[in-house]
Design an enzyme around this catalytic site. Sequence first.
Site, mmCIF file in Angstrom:
data_model
loop_
_atom_site.group_PDB
_atom_site.id
_atom_site.type_symbol
_atom_site.label_atom_id
_atom_site.label_comp_id
_atom_site.label_asym_id
_atom_site.label_seq_id
_atom_site.Cartn_x
_atom_site.Cartn_y
_atom_site.Cartn_z
ATOM 1 N N ASP A 57 15.295 19.846 -15.519
ATOM 2 C CA ASP A 57 14.378 19.283 -14.519
ATOM 3 C C ASP A 57 13.017 19.013 -15.179
ATOM 4 O O ASP A 57 12.477 19.880 -15.873
ATOM 5 C CB ASP A 57 14.237 20.338 -13.400
ATOM 6 C CG ASP A 57 13.575 19.801 -12.151
ATOM 7 O OD1 ASP A 57 13.653 18.590 -11.899
ATOM 8 O OD2 ASP A 57 13.006 20.629 -11.408
ATOM 9 N N HIS A 108 12.452 14.054 -5.350
ATOM 10 C CA HIS A 108 11.843 15.340 -5.718
ATOM 11 C C HIS A 108 10.974 15.839 -4.564
ATOM 12 O O HIS A 108 10.657 15.094 -3.645
ATOM 13 C CB HIS A 108 10.967 15.174 -6.972
ATOM 14 C CG HIS A 108 11.769 15.091 -8.226
ATOM 15 N ND1 HIS A 108 11.761 16.085 -9.170
ATOM 16 C CD2 HIS A 108 12.635 14.157 -8.678
ATOM 17 C CE1 HIS A 108 12.575 15.744 -10.158
ATOM 18 N NE2 HIS A 108 13.122 14.573 -9.880
ATOM 19 N N ASP A 166 13.547 23.616 -4.717
ATOM 20 C CA ASP A 166 13.144 24.831 -5.404
ATOM 21 C C ASP A 166 12.393 25.743 -4.417
ATOM 22 O O ASP A 166 12.768 26.901 -4.191
ATOM 23 C CB ASP A 166 12.244 24.485 -6.603
ATOM 24 C CG ASP A 166 11.971 25.688 -7.481
ATOM 25 O OD1 ASP A 166 12.433 26.796 -7.144
ATOM 26 O OD2 ASP A 166 11.285 25.546 -8.508
ATOM 27 N N THR A 167 11.354 25.189 -3.785
ATOM 28 C CA THR A 167 10.496 25.976 -2.884
ATOM 29 C C THR A 167 11.292 26.722 -1.812
ATOM 30 O O THR A 167 11.023 27.898 -1.541
ATOM 31 C CB THR A 167 9.457 25.036 -2.227
ATOM 32 O OG1 THR A 167 8.649 24.474 -3.274
ATOM 33 C CG2 THR A 167 8.575 25.770 -1.242
HETATM 34 P P1 13P Z 1 10.255 21.469 -3.883
HETATM 35 O O1 13P Z 1 9.004 22.094 -4.401
HETATM 36 O O2 13P Z 1 10.009 20.674 -2.634
HETATM 37 O O3 13P Z 1 11.332 22.473 -3.691
HETATM 38 O O4 13P Z 1 10.760 20.413 -4.973
HETATM 39 C C1 13P Z 1 11.444 20.833 -6.115
HETATM 40 C C2 13P Z 1 11.600 19.775 -7.146
HETATM 41 O O5 13P Z 1 11.326 18.607 -6.949
HETATM 42 C C3 13P Z 1 12.109 20.203 -8.449
HETATM 43 O O6 13P Z 1 12.156 19.149 -9.365
HETATM 44 O O1 G3H Z 2 9.498 20.587 -9.967
HETATM 45 C C1 G3H Z 2 9.188 21.725 -10.279
HETATM 46 C C2 G3H Z 2 10.085 22.851 -9.964
HETATM 47 O O2 G3H Z 2 9.769 23.383 -8.719
HETATM 48 C C3 G3H Z 2 10.058 23.863 -11.072
HETATM 49 O O3 G3H Z 2 8.876 24.584 -11.074
HETATM 50 O O4 G3H Z 2 8.053 24.589 -13.437
HETATM 51 O O5 G3H Z 2 7.424 26.413 -11.826
HETATM 52 O O6 G3H Z 2 9.758 26.248 -12.728
HETATM 53 P P1 G3H Z 2 8.511 25.512 -12.342
HETATM 54 ZN ZN ZN Z 3 10.555 17.761 -9.152
#
Ligand code: 13P
Ligand code: G3H
Ligand code: ZN
Length: 306
Positions: A81, A209, A254-255
């Site tokens: 990612d 994203h 992710d969040t």
């Molecule tokens: P969120 O912060 O909305 O979960 O998005 C995650 C993301 O885009 C990771 O690439």
């Molecule tokens: O897009 C970002 C993701 O939420 C990953 O976040 O770089 O803190 O692991 P991170």
């Molecule tokens: Zn992202």
Amino acid sequence: MLANNLELQSKGKEGKYALGAFNTNNLEITQAIIEAAVEKDSPVIIATSESAIKYAGLKEISKIVRSLGEAAPIPVSLHLDHGKDIGIIKKCISNGWTSIMIDGSGYDYDKNVEVTREVVEMCHPEGISVEAELGRLGGIEDNISVDERDARLTDPEEARRFVEDTGCDTLAIAIGTSHGAYKFKGESKLAFDRLEEINSLVKTPLVLHGASSVIPEVVEKATRYGASFPGAKGVPVEDIKTAISLGITKINIDTDLRMAFTASIREFLSNNPDVFDPRKILGASRTGMKQVVLDKIDILGSGGKA
Ligand code: 13P
Ligand code: G3H
Ligand code: ZN
């Protein structure tokens, strides 16, 4: 079994559903994602950021995801990612990632094309699919001008040209979402008109994203047990469904997993003050995150598509 994002998203495009791309940092998050996907008979994308790799170790996180993914009766993609560091990208290519994102969205158009092409040329001979990004994430605020808004969001005609110029397999676009738990000050506002236009011009599968919903029940539970996230707001479920109906085939989350992890651990520790066994504590977080993935798969429509 392992698969790459292009294979999974092409089927999503055909079947009008989206894949969840869930970020992992450790064993329990990976188990939660794969267990839920297996239960729903859903293909799934497991994403590792460069900071997740720094946290867990590159070989270590690859082995965790690949060993669970290989053993699972569903397609699992191991995806990098927001890859920005060519050194890390090269190591991911030689350590079993099936999909790589090159995030050149911070560069101008020509430099973005240059770095994306470089990564495409490294990945394609290995059968690794490449996601690129055009446009900048960020909420659409009422007090920015149309010009400012246009400069940030993905331009449909430029997106068509970018895919042609780079040979990328999938494209992340900016339509008003942002990363993290504080996406909108007022109501959510996404540029669906733009998404529709991009989807009509670009044939490669599209990615959203910053697509966590900041689930109200999870925020409520975390808050009940002492957390404080004033003003947290995500993309409403209805907007996610609209985005999928207009061509998005990968939804990045992710969040929502981070929040479920936090809420479950807080609840467990508060209700079990005598417990100090990490397996019980992390086990509770795994159960909470798994429920989020189960619910997401229902929203995205990828259940039964393995
Ligand atoms: P969120 O912060 O909305 O979960 O998005 C995650 C993301 O885009 C990771 O690439
Ligand atoms: O897009 C970002 C993701 O939420 C990953 O976040 O770089 O803190 O692991 P991170
Ligand atoms: Zn992202």
